[in-house]
Motif scaffolding. Structure first.
Motif, mmCIF file in Angstrom:
data_model
loop_
_atom_site.group_PDB
_atom_site.id
_atom_site.type_symbol
_atom_site.label_atom_id
_atom_site.label_comp_id
_atom_site.label_asym_id
_atom_site.label_seq_id
_atom_site.Cartn_x
_atom_site.Cartn_y
_atom_site.Cartn_z
ATOM 1 N N ALA A 166 18.866 5.079 -15.733
ATOM 2 C CA ALA A 166 18.252 6.370 -15.372
ATOM 3 C C ALA A 166 17.606 6.274 -13.997
ATOM 4 C CB ALA A 166 17.223 6.768 -16.421
ATOM 5 N N ALA A 167 16.924 5.118 -13.735
ATOM 6 C CA ALA A 167 16.257 4.945 -12.441
ATOM 7 C C ALA A 167 17.294 4.924 -11.318
ATOM 8 C CB ALA A 167 15.441 3.662 -12.448
ATOM 9 N N ILE A 168 18.424 4.232 -11.578
ATOM 10 C CA ILE A 168 19.481 4.161 -10.556
ATOM 11 C C ILE A 168 20.040 5.557 -10.289
ATOM 12 C CG2 ILE A 168 21.818 3.296 -10.097
ATOM 13 C CD1 ILE A 168 20.987 0.705 -11.490
ATOM 14 N N ALA A 169 20.247 6.327 -11.364
ATOM 15 C CA ALA A 169 20.787 7.688 -11.197
ATOM 16 C C ALA A 169 19.830 8.540 -10.358
ATOM 17 C CB ALA A 169 21.017 8.345 -12.560
ATOM 18 N N ARG A 170 18.496 8.374 -10.653
ATOM 19 C CA ARG A 170 17.500 9.135 -9.873
ATOM 20 C C ARG A 170 17.551 8.731 -8.405
ATOM 21 N NH1 ARG A 170 14.081 8.367 -14.131
ATOM 22 N NH2 ARG A 170 12.980 6.686 -13.068
ATOM 23 N N ARG A 171 17.636 7.414 -8.155
ATOM 24 C CA ARG A 171 17.715 6.928 -6.765
ATOM 25 C C ARG A 171 18.958 7.488 -6.082
ATOM 26 N NH1 ARG A 171 13.656 5.883 -7.718
ATOM 27 N NH2 ARG A 171 12.343 4.030 -7.666
ATOM 28 N N ASP A 172 20.077 7.524 -6.824
ATOM 29 C CA ASP A 172 21.335 8.051 -6.254
ATOM 30 C C ASP A 172 21.148 9.483 -5.779
ATOM 31 O OD1 ASP A 172 22.724 5.809 -6.454
ATOM 32 O OD2 ASP A 172 23.972 6.380 -8.185
ATOM 33 N N VAL A 173 20.512 10.286 -6.663
ATOM 34 C CA VAL A 173 20.291 11.698 -6.311
ATOM 35 C C VAL A 173 19.410 11.786 -5.065
ATOM 36 C CG1 VAL A 173 19.206 13.850 -7.080
ATOM 37 C CG2 VAL A 173 20.632 12.536 -8.648
ATOM 38 N N GLU A 174 18.334 10.960 -5.047
ATOM 39 C CA GLU A 174 17.417 10.991 -3.899
ATOM 40 C C GLU A 174 18.144 10.577 -2.621
ATOM 41 O OE1 GLU A 174 13.504 9.923 -6.524
ATOM 42 O OE2 GLU A 174 14.082 8.537 -4.924
ATOM 43 N N LEU A 175 18.973 9.514 -2.764
ATOM 44 C CA LEU A 175 19.724 9.047 -1.586
ATOM 45 C C LEU A 175 20.661 10.127 -1.066
ATOM 46 C CD1 LEU A 175 20.766 5.349 -2.090
ATOM 47 C CD2 LEU A 175 19.712 6.389 -0.098
ATOM 48 N N GLN A 176 21.332 10.802 -2.023
ATOM 49 C CA GLN A 176 22.257 11.874 -1.635
ATOM 50 C C GLN A 176 21.504 12.985 -0.919
ATOM 51 O OE1 GLN A 176 24.283 13.000 -5.171
ATOM 52 N NE2 GLN A 176 25.544 11.169 -5.150
ATOM 53 N N GLN A 177 20.275 13.279 -1.414
ATOM 54 C CA GLN A 177 19.487 14.335 -0.761
ATOM 55 C C GLN A 177 19.093 13.922 0.650
ATOM 56 O OE1 GLN A 177 16.466 14.842 -3.672
ATOM 57 N NE2 GLN A 177 17.439 16.613 -4.607
ATOM 58 N N VAL A 178 18.704 12.653 0.809
ATOM 59 C CA VAL A 178 18.317 12.173 2.143
ATOM 60 C C VAL A 178 19.532 12.232 3.078
ATOM 61 C CG1 VAL A 178 17.549 10.160 3.452
ATOM 62 C CG2 VAL A 178 16.437 10.735 1.308
ATOM 63 N N ALA A 179 20.698 11.795 2.546
ATOM 64 C CA ALA A 179 21.910 11.811 3.380
ATOM 65 C C ALA A 179 22.281 13.243 3.750
ATOM 66 C CB ALA A 179 23.062 11.141 2.635
ATOM 67 N N ALA A 180 22.139 14.177 2.780
ATOM 68 C CA ALA A 180 22.471 15.578 3.065
ATOM 69 C C ALA A 180 21.514 16.148 4.113
ATOM 70 C CB ALA A 180 22.390 16.410 1.791
ATOM 71 N N ALA A 181 20.217 15.750 4.011
ATOM 72 C CA ALA A 181 19.244 16.217 5.014
ATOM 73 C C ALA A 181 19.621 15.658 6.381
ATOM 74 C CB ALA A 181 17.838 15.772 4.625
ATOM 75 N N GLY A 182 20.052 14.394 6.409
ATOM 76 C CA GLY A 182 20.478 13.775 7.677
ATOM 77 C C GLY A 182 21.663 14.504 8.277
ATOM 78 N N GLN A 183 22.572 14.965 7.408
ATOM 79 C CA GLN A 183 23.752 15.700 7.918
ATOM 80 C C GLN A 183 23.344 17.064 8.451
ATOM 81 O OE1 GLN A 183 26.221 14.217 8.518
ATOM 82 N NE2 GLN A 183 26.910 12.835 6.932
ATOM 83 N N ALA A 184 22.266 17.635 7.856
ATOM 84 C CA ALA A 184 21.868 18.983 8.274
ATOM 85 C C ALA A 184 21.167 18.981 9.633
ATOM 86 C CB ALA A 184 20.946 19.590 7.219
#
Ligand code: ADP
Length: 433
Positions: A84-102
């Motif tokens: 569950a912790a890894i899944a949460r980190r994945d989501v957070e990482l994806q959000q950070v990467a998406a913010a970086g793309q924006a």
């Protein structure tokens, strides 16, 4: 563990009883057999555990009995929490990467050896990087401009670096390296082409204005000195004074045109409600042109009864500049036709002359400030080099665009089409020509 010891103790009791009732050897043998069986069971669970650790998953946690069951249950819980912790980190990482793309700026992250860890799409485009193939590559191997390589190596990142685009398309980039998290680095790439262009235009403009004003000023101060220091005859003195008046008039024209340009640039768009009677306006401009020509040209006017919404002073300035140019660049005896015609639901202003014409290479640059195709004639006829810049601005504020057709020796046609939105309802609906 305690449970396991207690169980061993429980098995020791029948062994002890057997030892007393039958013989100690039988009691010991029974106890050993029980222990061996328990050991075998533990080995089985251990082997299950070993197999599971090779490819752990929350679903397949092995099952056991007794103390093993407790261990496996804890493992199961831990594994689930970790997933569950890894899944949460994945989501957070994806959000950070998406913010970086924006982010509009290009962003590249580098490790301590300046190898690429991550970059957004903007940086990929600006620096020609492709994350799939370039991840882990030293950035200096991919962005090879010597200025960048040196900036990276020297390590003084207090100021950003200005760099011409790696793609050689005239783009100017501002690259700033920002150290973070110990030895890692973040490269921020900003497209500053527009501001660089504006800076260059401002520098050119100041240089041009200074140059344009310096020439008449130098002439004027020279004449002043002559008049003050030399004992001149009255006629001679008048001639000098006239030349001085001409130079100061020239400076006045330049300043006046600069002020007009600045007003056009800074004032709010022309009203869509003020009605301009174009045929009347053109009639007045025709008379001004005749005065300027002094009878040396034949000047005609053909105007349809079409009125438009706009700023009269701006239209007068645009049309007046085009008409006076036609007079100034057409030798004596030439012909100038001013026309205001309905074109479908739009209306077109044009002025056609059979004057000196313009070479094709000059046409795209005519509306630049201080650009002259024929410098000698422009100066001779009191030109400032700002007329067509004013025309372009005034027209674009009325959604009209300047068109130029010209050929050296055959004359020129300057025209502008005004859209239906600028025309009054009666003007745009009137019968087509
Ligand atoms: P200027 O004050 O020098 O006339 P403009 O901005 O009005 O400046 O015009 C820019 C240049 O375009 C002029 O210097 C001239 O060389 C050229 N030009 C403009 N109108 C005409 C025309 N009708 N015929 C020939 N050349 C023209």
């Amino acid at each position: 563990m305690i449970q396991s010891l207690a169980l061993s103790f429980v098995f020791a009791i029948p062994s002890f009883v057997l030892g007393i009732l039958v013989s100690p050897a039988w009691g010991l043998a029974f106890f050993c057999v029980v222990l061996a069986l328990r050991q075998l069971k533990s080995l089985r669970y251990f082997s299950r555990l070993e197999n599971w650790t090779r490819d752990p998953s929350a679903q397949d946690v092995p099952e056991g009995a007794g103390a093993w069951d407790e261990v496996f249950a804890r493992l199961h819980r831990h594994e689930k929490e970790m997933r569950a912790a890894i899944a949460r980190r994945d989501v957070e990482l994806q959000q950070v990467a998406a913010a970086g793309q924006a982010i509009v700026d290009g962003i590249v992250t580098l490790d301590t050896d300046n190898r690429i860890v991550w970059c957004n799409i903007a940086a990929g485009n600006q620096l020609g990087l492709d994350l799939r193939s370039d991840r882990g590559q030293p950035i200096a191997n991919l962005v090879r401009q010597p200025a960048f390589v040196e900036y990276l190596a020297v390590g003084d990142y207090s100021r950003p670096l200005r760099l011409s685009s790696v793609r050689d398309d005239g783009q100017v980039l501002s690259i700033h390296i920002l150290p973070y998290a110990g030895g890692d680095r973040l490269v921020q790439v900003r497209d500053v082409t527009q501001s660089e262009r504006l800076d260059q235009m401002r520098r050119d403009f100041v240089a041009n204005v200074s140059h344009e004003l310096r020439t008449p000023l130098t002439v004027l101060s020279g004449f002043l000195e002559t008049v003050r220091e030399l004992p001149l005859a009255a006629a001679e003195r008048d001639r000098y004074l006239a030349m001085m008046a001409e130079q100061s008039g020239r400076m006045q024209s330049i300043v006046q045109d600069l002020l007009t340009l600045s007003t056009l640039e800074s004032s709010p768009p022309p009203p869509g409600t003020e009605l301009v009677h174009v045929p009347d306006l053109l009639g007045r401009l025709q008379r001004d042109a005749e005065a300027l020509s002094g009878g040396r040209h034949e000047i005609s006017l053909a105007a349809d009864a079409v009125d438009i919404f706009g700023a009269e002073s701006e239209l007068a300035s645009a049309f007046g500049n085009l008409i006076s140019n036609a007079v100034r660049y057409t030798p004596a005896g030439g012909k100038i036709d001013i026309a205001w015609q309905r074109r479908g639901s739009s209306a077109e202003f044009s002025v056609t002359d059979n004057g000196i014409g313009i070479d094709a290479r000059h046409i795209p640059r005519l509306t630049e400030r201080f650009y002259r195709a024929d410098l000698g004639r422009s100066r001779e006829t009191g030109g400032t080099g700002l007329g067509l810049a004013i025309v372009k601005h005034a027209l674009s504020r009325h959604q009209a665009k300047l068109d130029v057709f010209s050929a050296p020796g055959s004359g020129s046609r300057f025209s502008a089409l005004f859209p239906a939105t600028r025309l009054t309802a009666e003007s745009s609906c009137a019968k087509p020509m």
